[in-house]
Design a protein around this motif. Sequence first.
Motif, PDB file in Angstrom:
ATOM      1  N   HIS A 436       0.846  -1.164  -0.064  1.00 46.49           N
ATOM      2  CA  HIS A 436       0.190  -0.178   0.022  1.00 46.49           C
ATOM      3  C   HIS A 436       0.795   1.403   0.106  1.00 46.49           C
ATOM      4  N   GLY A 437       2.251   1.228  -0.119  1.00 43.17           N
ATOM      5  CA  GLY A 437       3.096   2.202  -0.223  1.00 43.17           C
ATOM      6  C   GLY A 437       3.052   3.184   1.003  1.00 43.17           C
ATOM      7  N   LEU A 438       2.860   2.506   2.352  1.00 45.51           N
ATOM      8  CA  LEU A 438       2.803   2.852   3.480  1.00 45.51           C
ATOM      9  C   LEU A 438       4.076   2.972   4.369  1.00 45.51           C
ATOM     10  N   TYR A 439       5.210   2.072   3.913  1.00 44.95           N
ATOM     11  CA  TYR A 439       6.181   1.874   4.863  1.00 44.95           C
ATOM     12  C   TYR A 439       7.058   3.007   5.099  1.00 44.95           C
ATOM     13  N   ASP A 440       7.215   3.666   4.346  1.00 45.64           N
ATOM     14  CA  ASP A 440       8.133   5.175   4.653  1.00 45.64           C
ATOM     15  C   ASP A 440       7.473   6.075   5.250  1.00 45.64           C
ATOM     16  N   ASP A 441       6.160   6.149   5.460  1.00 43.81           N
ATOM     17  CA  ASP A 441       5.394   7.144   6.487  1.00 43.81           C
ATOM     18  C   ASP A 441       5.360   6.657   7.602  1.00 43.81           C
ATOM     19  N   ILE A 442       5.737   5.313   7.939  1.00 43.77           N
ATOM     20  CA  ILE A 442       5.464   4.919   9.277  1.00 43.77           C
ATOM     21  C   ILE A 442       6.997   4.839  10.031  1.00 43.77           C
ATOM     22  N   TRP A 443       7.062   4.978  11.268  1.00 48.47           N
ATOM     23  CA  TRP A 443       8.404   4.870  11.845  1.00 48.47           C
ATOM     24  C   TRP A 443       8.664   3.425  11.873  1.00 48.47           C
ATOM     25  N   GLN A 444       7.745   2.732  12.775  1.00 53.16           N
ATOM     26  CA  GLN A 444       7.962   1.434  13.053  1.00 53.16           C
ATOM     27  C   GLN A 444       6.553   0.623  12.797  1.00 53.16           C
ATOM     28  N   ALA A 445       6.678  -0.542  12.357  1.00 49.35           N
ATOM     29  CA  ALA A 445       5.463  -1.347  12.491  1.00 49.35           C
ATOM     30  C   ALA A 445       5.643  -2.852  12.779  1.00 49.35           C
ATOM     31  N   PHE A 446       4.996  -3.099  13.398  1.00 45.46           N
ATOM     32  CA  PHE A 446       5.191  -4.762  13.617  1.00 45.46           C
ATOM     33  C   PHE A 446       3.938  -5.584  14.370  1.00 45.46           C
ATOM     34  N   VAL A 447       4.001  -6.761  14.426  1.00 48.15           N
ATOM     35  CA  VAL A 447       2.924  -7.422  15.086  1.00 48.15           C
ATOM     36  C   VAL A 447       3.348  -8.028  16.506  1.00 48.15           C
ATOM     37  N   ALA A 448       2.686  -8.152  17.356  1.00 47.12           N
ATOM     38  CA  ALA A 448       2.636  -8.685  18.787  1.00 47.12           C
ATOM     39  C   ALA A 448       2.013  -9.804  18.977  1.00 47.12           C
TER      40      ALA A 448
END
Length: 523
Positions: A436-448
């Motif tokens: 969705h082209g969002l990776y660079d807009d986000i500081w950090q993303a992950f699953v817990a």
Amino acid sequence: MEIPSHQRLLIIDFGSQVTQLIARRLRELNVYCEIHPFQSVTPDFLRDFAPKAIILSGGPASVPEAGSPRPPEAVFALGVPILGICYGQQVMMHMLGGEVLRGEGTAEFGRAYVDPKGKLDLLEGWFDGLEATGQEQVWMSHGDHVSRIAPGFEVYGTSPNAPYAITADTNRHFYAVQFHPEVHHTPKGARLYENFIRLAGFTGDWTMAGYREQAIAAIRKQVGDAKVICGLSGGVDSSVAAVLIHEAIGDQLTCVFVDHGLLRQGEAEEVVTMFRDHYNMPLIHADEQDLFLGALEGVSDPEVKRKTIGKLFIDVFQKHAAEVGGAAFLAQGTLYPDVIESVSFSGGPSATIKSHHNVGGLPEKMGLKLVEPLRELFKDEVRALGRELGLPPSFIGRHPFPGPGLAIRCPGEITRDKLNILRKADAVYIDQIRRHGLYDDIWQAFVAILPVRTVGVMGDARTYDYACALRAVTSVDGMTADYYPFSHDFLGETATRIINEVPGINRVTYDITSKPPGTIEWE
Ligand code: XMP
């Protein structure tokens, strides 16, 4: 590491919250600058540093108060351009024969407007388009104010509560402003810095290509023919440091990559392939999954997890580093914000130095000296250097990943089974974000993966599987953070994909907690 051939600008820090921003603005203009607390700027220091220009920062103290900070008189005798900002302006006026008065009704905090007067090179292009209002927005944060300017200065701008908002002695190239040009709320602030460095004769010789060459020369000089070891995590800082050092000294560098079994899907292969095969670096791939996961068995307490991992990491690193035989240096990706000395007003006249995040005191323990080729760089400069060194963009833009890895994204007991489910879910989530082209807009993303099983129904059958939480935040430095406002469509699509593609998960939630009060990681 000395890099004397750059033109250098000295920022004397009086403790403003935004002093680092001055450095950022200047570095963006390809000007090399360093921040030093006023206490350490002695006449000897000035002679050695040989600045081409000086900036006096803002600060919380009050000039009329006894014992408030001063730069040495010698700064005014160097014959170089000086720009005083806020407290820096006031201390300049006071020391050069003007007068500063305590607040009492003259404070300005936040947005203010200055009226320009006369013509000043420092403000070239600054008042363009001002015909309508005759005013320019600036950001103020002052209680005291200059009540009489020093001899030789003239007034070039006033604001309602700062009769001397902009002053200059154009013969000596001394400039003093009451507002903060380094903050975004002073829209033409960057232009003011641009004018200042042009007036001071800077040629913009601070570039990453130049830095690369000089850093390589400096590493060669420091290390000689000794061996260097480097803990490679796969993060941007250690990767860039390793590639730079390898370019300088080749196989004298050995990297140690510790796989603690808590890495993301495909991470170990990616790091090892890139550094060993692509860069041809001597690399020890320490596969210590059994050791770490064995020690973590039955452990649920987050602090015990962290301590267990931290201690084992040092033991393992030390064991493998010893294999290198005769290493004299340890390389670290320490950055400039970690080494800037901060001005302490509460703790007396001595400067407090922010603690270095070196690997748990390893250098002292192992009798190693440090090589820190990124000590002078900000994070975005490290990324620029990484690009300069040819690291793939996907590597340079990676989200931060914590040392304890997936352990702190697996609340409760850690099992291999849960880690495998978590890895798969995380890979799907990151894939969604990239698609969705969002990776660079986000500081950090992950699953817990959560320590709860929930009931679901799939294909007419009952399921009893784990619930997971998606996390995505925006942040500047990880100190504060806000949750990322995904669309409902995105969240719905991602939940469906995770449940369809990851056996073991039958429920997906989205974490909408900011930091504070939450933290970014779950533990
Ligand atoms: P928190 O969870 O404290 O995280 O809001 C802030 C940032 O720091 C990272 N983090 C760590 N990084 N070792 C690391 O190298 C750690 O023990 C650690 N704990 C948190 C976290 O991923 C986030 O970027």
